[in-house]
Design an enzyme around this catalytic site. Structure first.
Site, PDB file in Angstrom:
ATOM      1  CG  HIS A 103      45.457  32.761  38.571  1.00  0.00           C
ATOM      2  ND1 HIS A 103      45.799  33.895  39.274  1.00  0.00           N
ATOM      3  CD2 HIS A 103      44.096  32.713  38.590  1.00  0.00           C
ATOM      4  CE1 HIS A 103      44.686  34.492  39.697  1.00  0.00           C
ATOM      5  NE2 HIS A 103      43.648  33.798  39.292  1.00  0.00           N
ATOM      6  NE  ARG A 109      44.845  39.929  39.187  1.00  0.00           N
ATOM      7  CZ  ARG A 109      44.559  39.209  38.112  1.00  0.00           C
ATOM      8  NH1 ARG A 109      44.552  39.772  36.926  1.00  0.00           N
ATOM      9  NH2 ARG A 109      44.288  37.921  38.206  1.00  0.00           N
TER      10      ARG A 109
END
Lengths: 245, 662
Positions: B257, B273
């Protein structure tokens, strides 16, 4: 650069399954590292000094609620307690009171929470006819959804139970965790239970009217849940039930 | 010998396991769930950002449907997934979201009218439809064409797990806590249950079921730093592997990740994000547009993690005592957004970093996060080798993720896979009887008992904690984001050495009951076998696909590697697994291999790809102009589902005329 300090852990040790064992406090020393948490320290102690040491961690991120213990007198989550927070380098660890002791710092919160959920029926009870998973869902007020999430952040760590004077004196008291959950379902527009239904569950000395309002729950809750507000809310709700009857 | 009988035995009480248990109990089957911990503490609770389902309620999700979700999932997998399974999944995801709403999940809802969002570092006003008011909202995630990720703030996994476990409690499904399954009872053809050890009393028990479902999550903790909970150690995969018969699929497919905090590796959600957060380097420069001008921070996870690593290798990382890192900047989202929609992230930043993410940048680095590989199953969730053995969720290689999983598709897999496979498990239990061969049970029990006795009374000298750490460091150093043959060979040699040494573990703590050192000693050799399937699979796969990136073989090679790695461990004394391969059939694919949309299109094509594309064009031409998207799909790649899950999903766009681009 100053050399890292040595910190001492005074830890409650007891194996209830060993008939020859007696509860005692044992002191261990460890070299502190930057960013060290009680989670990191306990694992190092187990790996390097005493592999029989029992404690519970799962997420180690303050999410799962497994690791509550009493740290220098305060019940809290061990995984996110930094050793740097203790200037004298002395840390005393005790298991969470109010729960069955498995051994050392490990207690059986799981059994407690499951029994509480069964006793208070802590699940959503919607209108059974109202669901077709292939069709558009029923709308819900966005503010209500946000509010429910806020109340649902409880991680069942047991800190509120161990910090509750009422619970220590009265074993059948549902505690802040029980009331928070009841409040969450009471506010949920999808739940078909009425205030009267909830009154039968918590409108007594084991519920909202048993609380001495010392609010250890509010002070110690690692998720900063609004226990005081919710207990007051439920009291008013339950009192209104009696008045309106 | 203590034997407990049931119909549907489930190992693991996270979302996937509980959902299968509920599906079993709904059909009146006796059901027992085994768990290392209380169900609500399972790693499912750590999923933050949300689950993907093509509801298409928000204006940024308009035009979304099963087709788009399917395509995103297949592309995300770098064509490594099973497309039938991806179809089954995409079709049922909206149903699972709606079902969960009825079980108590307080999904974030849409407010009609204007709202401000951050897209590509700019504040943009979007307008939600009046009719969408109060319907389930969605946020943007990487690698998706539409805003599709349904959420409850950034505690989605927590909300889902609580709702599903509450449902299980309502249905009176017993969860046997602090019980660890350590071997499967089987006769080489059918699985009959597990031998498990009580972590409190040390008692060994046989649990016998018509079906046994492994839902124990991933194997992230074979790595030293992982976002995973510390219980995600791959013991479920080892259960299957140690039968010598059942196969594990694509074990080398391990996801990193992009944004775990440094140094402890705790996750900050992709929602950071998705909601508009940016990645910055040591100069404060937003570097992702330099590498991926179109998708930027919201490229697929494997791509972002590789780009971040590349950028740090160029010396653009921020130096720290724990090695270089980059910054995640969510300050531009504003305090209100951070404190409502990203409040778990805020709490993590406060507690573990001592920073306020509404005004400070977050130190992040790509970190092991997800296991695409797992127990190989067919589309019904059953092992192709051992009848009655099912697996679901991250534990399984059902294979909707191939070589890279999209953010929001794992939480979705737990409840959608659980919903679908749960029905197949129940079917299996209804069609089959309990087979009880006490000799088979006794053999399994005796074997585990001997393993424990050896550890407790043997004269081994190896320290289990040292072996474990050595394994975790090998995986970090040589089987990470970028891989190459030299390092992988080194990893295999060293892991084999550790596996050999693990046969000589000696314990300081000799207790038969509650003994954490014994627990480790039983797990570590199992973890080593699992780690070897990862390293050997990675070494053998001489191509780059999804999260498996070989520096010495940078091309995706469909011609030679459009297949699934299968690992078995037929000889228990062997030091490495046996690998074989299952070909993916391009001629049956709805979406033949193509360009994924990142970097250079350098894949080596499969000879059938062009043929299949022509065939699909012919099929569509034959259907004529009247065919709708359902007809087309059914003509190209028909797939099966339990009957009650087949109906089409209604959407807002079915009731009002709407349009929208992401």
């Amino acid at each position: 650069m100053t050399s890292p300090r040595t910190i001492s852990f005074e830890i409650f040790r007891y194996d209830p399954q060993d008939p020859n064992d007696k509860p005692k406090m044992v002191t261990y020393e460890i070299t502190e590292a930057p960013g060290m948490t009680v989670f990191i320290a306990l694992n190092l102690l187990r790996e390097q000094q005493d592999p029989s040491l029992q404690f519970d961690f799962v997420c180690r991120a303050g999410i799962c609620g497994s690791c509550a213990m009493v740290i220098n007198g305060k019940p809290t989550l061990a995984c996110r307690t930094l050793t740097a927070n203790f200037p004298d380098g002395k840390i005393k660890l005790m298991p969470l009171p109010g729960f069955e002791l498995i051994g050392d710092l490990s207690v059986n919160t799981g059994k407690f929470m499951r029994e509480l959920a069964e006793r208070l029926q802590l699940w959503l009870q919607p209108d059974a006819n109202d669901i077709d998973i292939h069709r558009l869902e029923s709308p819900m007020d966005p503010a209500e959804a946000a509010k429910l999430y806020e109340l649902e952040r409880c991680v069942e760590c047991g800190v509120c139970v161990s910090a509750c004077a009422t619970k220590q004196m009265k074993d059948s008291f549902v505690g802040a965790v029980g009331m928070m959950k009841i409040a969450r379902f009471e506010m949920d527009s999808r739940d078909t239970r009425s205030a009267e239904d909830f009154y039968h569950v918590i409108g007594n000395q084991d519920g909202v009217f048993g609380c001495m309002t010392l609010l250890g729950c509010q002070d110690a809750c690692p998720k900063d849940l609004p226990h005081m507000q919710q207990i007051a809310y439920l009291r008013r709700k339950m009192a209104q039930t009696i008045v309106s009857c | 010998m203590k034997i407990i009988y049931t119909d549907s035995l489930v190992v693991g009480a996270g979302l996937a396991g509980l959902r299968v248990a509920i599906a079993s109990k709904e059909r009146g089957l006796d059901t027992v769930v085994l768990s290392l911990i209380p169900a609500k503490r399972s790693h499912s609770a750590a999923a933050q950002g949300g689950m993907q389902a093509s509801l298409g309620n928000t204006v940024k999700g308009m035009g979304d449907d099963e087709d788009v979700h399917f395509q995103d999932t297949v592309k995300g997998s770098d064509w490594g997934c099973d497309q039938d399974v991806a179809r089954m999944f995409a079709h049922c995801a909206p149903k699972a979201v709606r079902e969960l709403a009825n079980w108590g999940v307080p999904w974030s809802r849409i407010t009609a009218g204007d709202r401000q969002v951050v897209v590509n570092a700019e504040k943009v006003t979007i307008t939600e439809a009046e009719k969408a008011h109060g319907l389930i909202n969605a946020r943007d995630f990487g690698g998706t064409k539409k805003w599709r990720t349904c959420y409850t703030a950034d505690g989605t996994g927590h909300s889902l797990l609580y709702a599903v476990d509450n449902k299980a409690i309502e249905m009176d499904i017993p969860v046997h806590e602090r019980i660890e399954a350590l071997s499967l009872i089987h006769d080489g053809k059918r699985c009959h249950g597990v031998i498990a050890r009580c972590l409190v009393t040390g008692e060994l028990r046989a649990y016998i079921g018509k079906s046994t479902t492994i839902a124990t999550g991933g194997y992230g903790r074979i790595y030293e730093v992982s976002t995973n909970a510390i219980i995600c150690e791959g013991i479920g995969q080892a259960l299957a592997l140690d039968t010598g018969v059942a196969t594990l699929g694509n074990m080398e497919a391990v996801q990193f990740h992009p944004t775990a905090i440094v140094p402890v590796g705790i996750l900050t959600t992709e929602g950071c994000r998705g909601d508009g957060g940016l990645l910055r380097d040591k100069d404060g420069h937003r570097f992702m547009p330099d590498y991926e001008p179109e998708k930027k921070e919201l490229a697929s996870r494997d791509v972002v993690s590789r780009r971040m690593t590349e950028h740090m290798r160029k010396g653009k990382g921020v130096d720290s005592p724990y090695g270089p890192h980059l910054w995640l900047d969510i300050t531009l989202l504003g305090r209100k957004h951070v404190e409502t929609n990203l409040r778990e992230v805020k709490e993590i930043c406060e507690n573990f970093l001592g920073i306020d993410p509404a005004k400070d940048w977050i130190p992040v680095r790509p970190t092991q996060h997800y296991s695409m590989g797992g127990i190989r199953t067919n589309a019904t969730g059953e092992s192709p080798q051992l009848a009655g053995l099912f697996s679901v969720g991250e534990a399984a290689c059902w294979d909707m993720h191939g070589f890279n999983r999209l953010g929001g598709n794992s939480l979705a897999e737990t409840v959608v896979g659980g919903m679908i496979i749960g029905k197949y498990v129940a079917d299996y239990c209804e069609k089959n009887t309990l087979e009880i061969n006490t000799q088979v049970i006794d053999n399994s029990m005796s074997k585990l008992q001997a393993e424990i006795d050896d550890l407790l009374v043997g004269d081994g000298t190896e320290n289990v904690f040292e072996i474990k750490l050595a394994m975790q460091r090998i995986m970090m150093d040589y089987v990470g984001i970028f891989r190459n043959g030299i390092e992988l060979e080194k990893a295999i040699t060293e892991l084999k050495d550790l596996l050999q040494r693990s046969k000589n573990i000696g314990l300081k703590c000799k207790k038969r009951h509650a003994n954490p050192e014994l627990v480790e000693a039983l797990r570590v050799p199992r973890m080593l076998r699992v780690a070897l399937t990862v390293a050997c699979g990675a070494n053998a796969r001489t191509e780059s696909r999804g999260a498996h990136a070989r520096e010495d073989y940078p091309q995706r090679n469909d011609k030679e590697w459009l297949n699934r790695t299968l690992s078995t461990w037929p000889n228990e004394n062997a030091l490495e697994p046996t690998l074989s391969y299952e070909q993916l059939d391009v001629m049956k694919m709805e979406l033949p291999p193509g360009y994924r949309g990142y970097g250079n299109d350098n894949a080596v094509a499969h000879p059938d790809t062009a043929k299949r594309e022509t065939q699909i064009a012919d099929i569509l031409a034959e259907l004529g102009d009247d065919a709708d998207r359902y007809d087309k799909q059914a003509a190209i790649m028909p797939f099966d589902l339990p009957e009650t899950l087949r109906p089409r999903n209604e959407r807002l766009s079915d009731t009002i005329a709407v349009s929208g681009e992401k």
